[in-house]
Design a protein around this motif. Structure first.
Motif, short mmCIF file in Angstrom:
data_model
loop_
_atom_site.label_atom_id
_atom_site.label_comp_id
_atom_site.label_asym_id
_atom_site.label_seq_id
_atom_site.Cartn_x
_atom_site.Cartn_y
_atom_site.Cartn_z
N UNK A 181 39.07 -17.49 81.89
CA UNK A 181 37.73 -17.77 82.40
C UNK A 181 37.70 -19.14 83.06
N UNK A 182 36.74 -19.30 83.94
CA UNK A 182 36.44 -20.59 84.55
C UNK A 182 34.95 -20.86 84.34
N UNK A 183 34.55 -22.11 84.49
CA UNK A 183 33.14 -22.45 84.36
C UNK A 183 32.56 -22.60 85.76
N UNK A 184 31.45 -21.91 86.02
CA UNK A 184 30.83 -21.99 87.32
C UNK A 184 29.73 -20.97 87.46
N UNK A 185 29.34 -20.71 88.69
CA UNK A 185 28.31 -19.73 89.01
C UNK A 185 28.99 -18.46 89.49
N UNK A 186 28.77 -17.36 88.80
CA UNK A 186 29.48 -16.12 89.12
C UNK A 186 29.23 -15.67 90.56
#
Length: 248
Positions: A181-186
Motif C-alpha cells: 500500500x501507499x498513502x495518498x488519494x486513490x
C-alpha cells in the motif's frame, strides 16, 4: 555553624558573580528576542528581507531563542518558495488561457460580422469554437486537480496494485508484479496512472503494459507504464515534470 575568616566574603562574591552572569544572559536573550520580534514583524508585513534580522538570534546562546529564530527562517524560506510558485503558476495559466480565448473572440467576431456566411463555413467556425470551449474546460479541470494534489499531505492507505489493475482493465492492458500500500488519494493515483497509459498509447506504441514493483529493503513501491515507443528525448527528459510543459 562556624565559617572560616573570609568565607562569607567569598560566598557573597560568588553569588554576585553568578548574578552578574545571569543578568548578562538575560540582557542578551532580551536583545535577541527584540531583534527576533522586529524581524518577524517585518516578515508578517510582507517584507521578506526581515529574515536578515534573524541571523543574530540564530546564534543566540539561549537555545529557545536560537530554535525560534531558525524556525522563523525556515518558514520564511518556504513562504518565498510558495510565492515564487504562485507567480510562475499564474503566468502559465494566463499563457494557456490566452490562445483559446483569442480563438473564441475571433470566431465570435467573424460570425457576428458576416450574416451571409455559408452554412458549412458557419458550422466549421462553430465546431472550432466548441473545440476551444472543451479545451478551456480541460484546462480548468486540470487546474482543479492540480490544486487538490497540492493539498494532499498524507492521505489514507491505498493498495497500489489494486488501483493499477482497475486502470489496466479500463484500457485492456496487462499488469505484472504486486506491491503493498501507499498513502495518498486513490482517485488522484488512478488519474496519474490513467494519464500515463493514455499518453503511452498516443505517443508510444500499441504494446503497453503496467508493472508494479516492490523495491526490496527500501519500503518503497512503484508503478511503471511501459510502451514500445521511441521514448522521451534527452533534451526534454529533465522537463517532463514541469507544469504546463508540452512538446510536439
Amino acid at each position: 555553624y562556624l565559617m572560616r575568616p573570609g568565607g562569607l566574603g567569598a560566598v557573597l562574591a560568588g553569588a554576585g558573580g553568578a548574578g552578574g552572569r545571569a543578568s548578562l544572559a538575560a540582557t542578551g536573550a532580551t536583545r535577541s528576542l527584540t531583534v527576533l520580534g522586529r524581524g518577524a514583524g517585518r516578515i508578517a508585513a510582507g517584507d521578506l528581507a526581515g529574515v536578515e534580522d534573524l541571523a543574530r538570534p540564530e546564534r543566540s546562546h539561549v537555545a529557545e531563542v536560537a530554535a525560534t529564530a531558525a524556525a522563523v527562517t525556515a518558514m520564511t524560506a518556504r513562504l518565498r518558495e510558495r510565492l515564487a510558485y504562485i507567480g510562475e503558476f499564474a503566468s502559465h495559466v494566463a499563457h494557456e488561457f490566452k490562445t483559446p480565448l483569442a480563438t473564441l473572440q475571433g470566431t465570435f467576431e467573424l460570425l457576428a460580422d458576416d450574416d451571409d456566411m455559408p452554412a458549412a463555413q458557419r458550422r466549421r467556425f462553430l465546431d472550432n469554437g466548441r473545440g476551444e470551449v472543451d479545451r478551456l474546460r480541460r484546462l480548468v479541470d486540470g487546474l482543479l486537480a492540480l490544486a487538490r494534489a497540492d493539498e494532499v499531505v498524507a492521505g489514507a492507505p491505498v493498495p497500489l496494485g489494486e488501483v493499477a489493475r482497475e486502470v489496466a482493465r479500463r484500457h485492456d492492458v496487462p499488469v505484472t508484479g504486486e506491491a503493498g500500500v501507499v498513502r495518498g488519494d486513490r482517485a488522484e493515483l488512478a488519474t496519474v496512472l490513467d494519464n500515463l497509459v493514455r499518453n503511452a498509447f498516443e505517443h508510444g506504441g500499441p504494446e503497453v503494459h503496467v508493472a508494479i514493483e516492490l523495491f526490496e529493503g527500501t519500503r518503497t513501491v512503484g508503478a511503471r507504464v511501459l510502451d514500445d515507443g521511441p521514448g522521451i528525448s534527452p533534451a526534454n527528459l529533465p522537463r517532463v515534470f514541469e507544469r504546463f510543459f508540452t512538446t510536439r
